[in-house]
Scaffold this active site. Structure first.
Site, PDB file in Angstrom:
ATOM      1  N   GLY A   1      -1.399  -5.890   8.578  1.00  0.00           N
ATOM      2  CA  GLY A   1      -2.598  -6.011   7.754  1.00  0.00           C
ATOM      3  C   GLY A   1      -2.364  -6.900   6.547  1.00  0.00           C
ATOM      4  O   GLY A   1      -3.237  -7.702   6.171  1.00  0.00           O
TER       5      GLY A   1
ATOM      6  N   CYS B   1       3.227  -3.118   4.069  1.00  0.00           N
ATOM      7  CA  CYS B   1       2.319  -2.031   4.427  1.00  0.00           C
ATOM      8  C   CYS B   1       3.031  -1.247   5.530  1.00  0.00           C
ATOM      9  O   CYS B   1       4.252  -1.312   5.650  1.00  0.00           O
ATOM     10  CB  CYS B   1       0.941  -2.558   4.824  1.00  0.00           C
ATOM     11  SG  CYS B   1       0.907  -3.727   6.194  1.00  0.00           S
ATOM     12  N   GLY B   2       2.294  -0.498   6.330  1.00  0.00           N
ATOM     13  CA  GLY B   2       2.965   0.283   7.354  1.00  0.00           C
ATOM     14  C   GLY B   2       3.672  -0.576   8.380  1.00  0.00           C
ATOM     15  O   GLY B   2       4.815  -0.321   8.762  1.00  0.00           O
ATOM     16  N   THR B   3       2.973  -1.619   8.829  1.00  0.00           N
ATOM     17  CA  THR B   3       3.514  -2.512   9.858  1.00  0.00           C
ATOM     18  C   THR B   3       3.790  -3.927   9.353  1.00  0.00           C
ATOM     19  O   THR B   3       4.474  -4.700  10.028  1.00  0.00           O
ATOM     20  CB  THR B   3       2.509  -2.657  11.015  1.00  0.00           C
ATOM     21  OG1 THR B   3       1.290  -3.205  10.469  1.00  0.00           O
ATOM     22  CG2 THR B   3       2.223  -1.309  11.675  1.00  0.00           C
TER      23      THR B   3
ATOM     24  N   ASP C   1       0.861  -1.176   0.000  1.00  0.00           N
ATOM     25  CA  ASP C   1       0.000   0.000   0.000  1.00  0.00           C
ATOM     26  C   ASP C   1       0.905   1.235   0.000  1.00  0.00           C
ATOM     27  O   ASP C   1       2.127   1.124  -0.175  1.00  0.00           O
ATOM     28  CB  ASP C   1      -1.003  -0.042   1.174  1.00  0.00           C
ATOM     29  CG  ASP C   1      -0.342   0.127   2.540  1.00  0.00           C
ATOM     30  OD1 ASP C   1       0.904   0.234   2.619  1.00  0.00           O
ATOM     31  OD2 ASP C   1      -1.074   0.148   3.550  1.00  0.00           O
TER      32      ASP C   1
HETATM   33  C1  RB5 Z   1      -2.121   2.426   6.644  1.00  0.00           C
HETATM   34  O1  RB5 Z   1      -2.168   3.630   7.331  1.00  0.00           O
HETATM   35  C2  RB5 Z   1      -1.752   1.291   7.612  1.00  0.00           C
HETATM   36  O2  RB5 Z   1      -2.810   1.009   8.442  1.00  0.00           O
HETATM   37  C3  RB5 Z   1      -1.343   0.052   6.832  1.00  0.00           C
HETATM   38  O3  RB5 Z   1      -0.262   0.359   6.018  1.00  0.00           O
HETATM   39  C4  RB5 Z   1      -0.892  -1.142   7.652  1.00  0.00           C
HETATM   40  O4  RB5 Z   1       0.075  -0.784   8.587  1.00  0.00           O
HETATM   41  C5  RB5 Z   1      -1.945  -1.991   8.223  1.00  0.00           C
HETATM   42  O5  RB5 Z   1      -1.683  -3.054   8.797  1.00  0.00           O
END
Ligand code: RB5
Length: 154
Positions: A73, A68-70, A10
């Protein structure tokens, strides 16, 4: 044929994904980019996780990397696709063990948590590791859960 590794991200993982794609090319591995391509546009991670996971499950690509950010997700979403074992990894040890013990076919990483050069070492550890077949029984139990049965003896 060179190994093909699918990449998805993402907006929060896009920069890391692009850095890892370049690293794969340098390694002689063919990256297959499933997007997203613009970190300035907020997008929802599940569709990128699904695209990579379905391609891995169908055998169109060998392995996947999702950012993704972490990484959380992406792992949750990818693991909804039958046949996928997606592992959130943070370092070379978790990456190596994800392959050796869990035969992970996707790794996920957090673009907001891990520096690209470190992540490249993590990816190398995953690619260089080999599944240890003594763990196959546990993977069969996971497949059993996936197909609606029990995971194994209580
Ligand atoms: C996006 O802001 C963030 O929620 C997504 O990249 C991720 O970290 C979700 O798990």
């Amino acid at each position: 044929m060179p190994m093909r590794v699918g990449l998805g991200a993402d907006h929060a993982g896009c920069g890391l994904k692009d850095a890892l794609a370049a690293h794969l090319v340098a390694r002689g591995v063919q990256p297959v980019d499933f997007g997203t391509g613009d970190p300035s546009v907020s997008v929802d991670y599940p569709r990128f996780a699904e695209a990579v996971a379905r391609a891995v499950a169908a055998g169109q690509i060998d392995l996947g990397v999702l950012c993704c950010g972490t990484g959380i997700g992406m792992a949750i979403a990818a693991n909804k696709v039958p046949g996928i074992r997606a592992a959130l990894v943070h370092d070379v040890t978790t990456a190596r063990l994800a392959r050796e013990h869990n035969n992970a076919n996707i790794i996920t990483m957090g673009g907001r948590l891990i520096a690209p050069a470190f992540a490249a070492d993590v990816l190398d550890a995953f690619l260089d590791a080999t599944f240890q077949s003594r763990h196959q029984r546990r993977l069969d139990q996971i497949s059993g859960i996936e197909s609606g049965g029990r995971g194994g003896p209580a």
